[in-house]
Each structure stands twice: as C-alpha cells, then as structure tokens.
Scaffold this active site. Sequence first.
Site, PDB file in Angstrom:
ATOM      1  N   SER A 142       1.004  -0.791   0.025  1.00  0.00           N
ATOM      2  CA  SER A 142       0.161   0.224  -0.117  1.00  0.00           C
ATOM      3  C   SER A 142       0.816   1.581   0.075  1.00  0.00           C
ATOM      4  O   SER A 142       2.224   1.508   0.675  1.00  0.00           O
ATOM      5  CB  SER A 142      -0.838  -0.355   0.887  1.00  0.00           C
ATOM      6  OG  SER A 142      -1.487   1.054   1.676  1.00  0.00           O
ATOM      7  N   TYR A 155      -1.454  -1.113  10.753  1.00  0.00           N
ATOM      8  CA  TYR A 155      -1.705  -1.508   8.976  1.00  0.00           C
ATOM      9  C   TYR A 155      -0.274  -1.160   8.544  1.00  0.00           C
ATOM     10  O   TYR A 155       0.348  -1.320   7.610  1.00  0.00           O
ATOM     11  CB  TYR A 155      -3.021  -0.616   8.691  1.00  0.00           C
ATOM     12  CG  TYR A 155      -3.035  -0.491   7.378  1.00  0.00           C
ATOM     13  CD1 TYR A 155      -3.495  -1.684   6.961  1.00  0.00           C
ATOM     14  CD2 TYR A 155      -2.818   0.301   6.143  1.00  0.00           C
ATOM     15  CE1 TYR A 155      -3.788  -1.960   5.183  1.00  0.00           C
ATOM     16  CE2 TYR A 155      -3.072   0.151   5.020  1.00  0.00           C
ATOM     17  CZ  TYR A 155      -3.558  -0.211   4.002  1.00  0.00           C
ATOM     18  OH  TYR A 155      -3.526  -0.717   2.783  1.00  0.00           O
TER      19      TYR A 155
END
Length: 269
Positions: A142, A155
């Site tokens: 990401s 995350y």
Amino acid sequence: MSRELKDKVVVVTGGASGLGKGIVERSLAEGAKVVIADVQDDLGAKLAAAAGTDALFHHTDVGDQDQIAALIAAAVERFGGLHVMVNNAGRSSPLKRSLFDEDFSEFDSVMRVNLLGVMAGTRDAARHMAEHGGGSIINISSIGGILAGGGVATYRASKAAVIQFSKAAAIELAHYDIRVNCIAPGNIPTPILRSAATEEDREKLEAFEARIRQTMRDDRPLKREGTADDVAEAVLYFGTDRSRYVTGTVLPVDGGTVAGKVITRKSKS
C-alpha cells in the site's frame, strides 16, 4: 483481451472481493486458471461458480501457515501447477483519534494477515516454483507503507514490512528464476477503509470516508479515480513475460500520490 495468461495457474489470496476480485476477474479474462483464496466463503464460491471450470474457491485464512500450504497443494492438484502467486489478502487496523489512544490490541491479528500471510504465501509458492522452472510472486502492499501519516499505525507498519520482505525475497529467489515484486495501491475505493472504523464510530464513517476520499483527490496529480482494474493491470504486467527482467521493485498504483502533492497555482489577476 490478449490471453496473456493462457495455460498459467494463478492463486489470488483475498480474491473474493475488492482488489482481489478485480485481479481474479482480469486473470480469468486473460486465460488463466485461477484459485480464489478467501475466508468469505459465500462470495468466493459465487465468484468461482460464475467462472466455471477455470476457477476454484479454496477457504484460506492466510494467517494460518497450514492453510497456506493447503492452498498451494490444492492449486497444484486441481490445475497441475502454479505460475503466479498474488498475495493480496489484507486488513486494516482500527482507526484511532491519536497514537495516545492506541492500545495495539489487534497488532497480532493485523500482522498475521498482512505480513505473515505474505511471507508464508511467498515461501510456499516459491517452494513449488523453484522445482518447476520459476514463476512470479506479486505482493500487494500500500502507499501507506511508503508514505508516513497519522492513523492506522499497525496497518502502515505491516505494509512497510511487506515491501522490505519482498525485496529480500526477490534477491534470494532470483537464483531459481522466481521474480518477486510489490504493488502499492493508493486512493482506490475498497472495503478495507470501512473496516478501520470502530463500532462506536461506524455511524460517522460515511462522512469521514467522504472527507478522506476528497483529501486524496485533492492531493493526487491524476484526477481520474483509481479502480481495481488498474491494480489488476499491474498484476498482469508482473505476471507475464513482459516483466521477465524485473524483480525486487515496488510499483505505486496511486495516480501519482507518492510522487508528491499537487501545487496549486494562483491564477494571475
């Protein structure tokens, strides 16, 4: 479609929805045999049934190494091999107001899915590929693993670790003609942001998500909204011979967000 994946076997973790579903559908359209791995049994089975004999759904919790091993075995048993492994399954960490409010209660769960799942998926796919002429492993990270920012700290840490692991694996596995590359999507609407909300904040999520999305649009050089198919196109590139001399790379699919923020120019009066 050019059928670039004809006669190839592709495994996609987290393949029942979101980015994974887009990757599954594009791989099927390009002629691949696809194994859809997910914990969402209804969605995964429905997607596989619609594809017919070219797809198989296999219930897989990527945080369980035994289930990863069983997934690879199922792909080989059903379709006779494994050429492209897409470690896509992921989840967000809870969104907190600030780092001071973070208790890291879901650290183990997030890391098991986002990092261990990628590491075990890479290892087990490579074990097969090393003995069968090589292959391509594509790990989905990401832009949150590239760009610093507040919120969802666990995350972000997990996705940054995926990038570093992928580079290390690329170096080690090159000897076996196995390529390992990373894709870092950004600003693409998927259910993962919604999962970051706590129960108490869920009623406020729609307004929050709209505000976040608008901020992303404002900061993004390319104004076209990103889609799951944009990520699937990148997967197709890494999964074919077009990238035969490419390994250890990180490709942001983010409309230019990682390159830098848009500079607003004042018009001359």
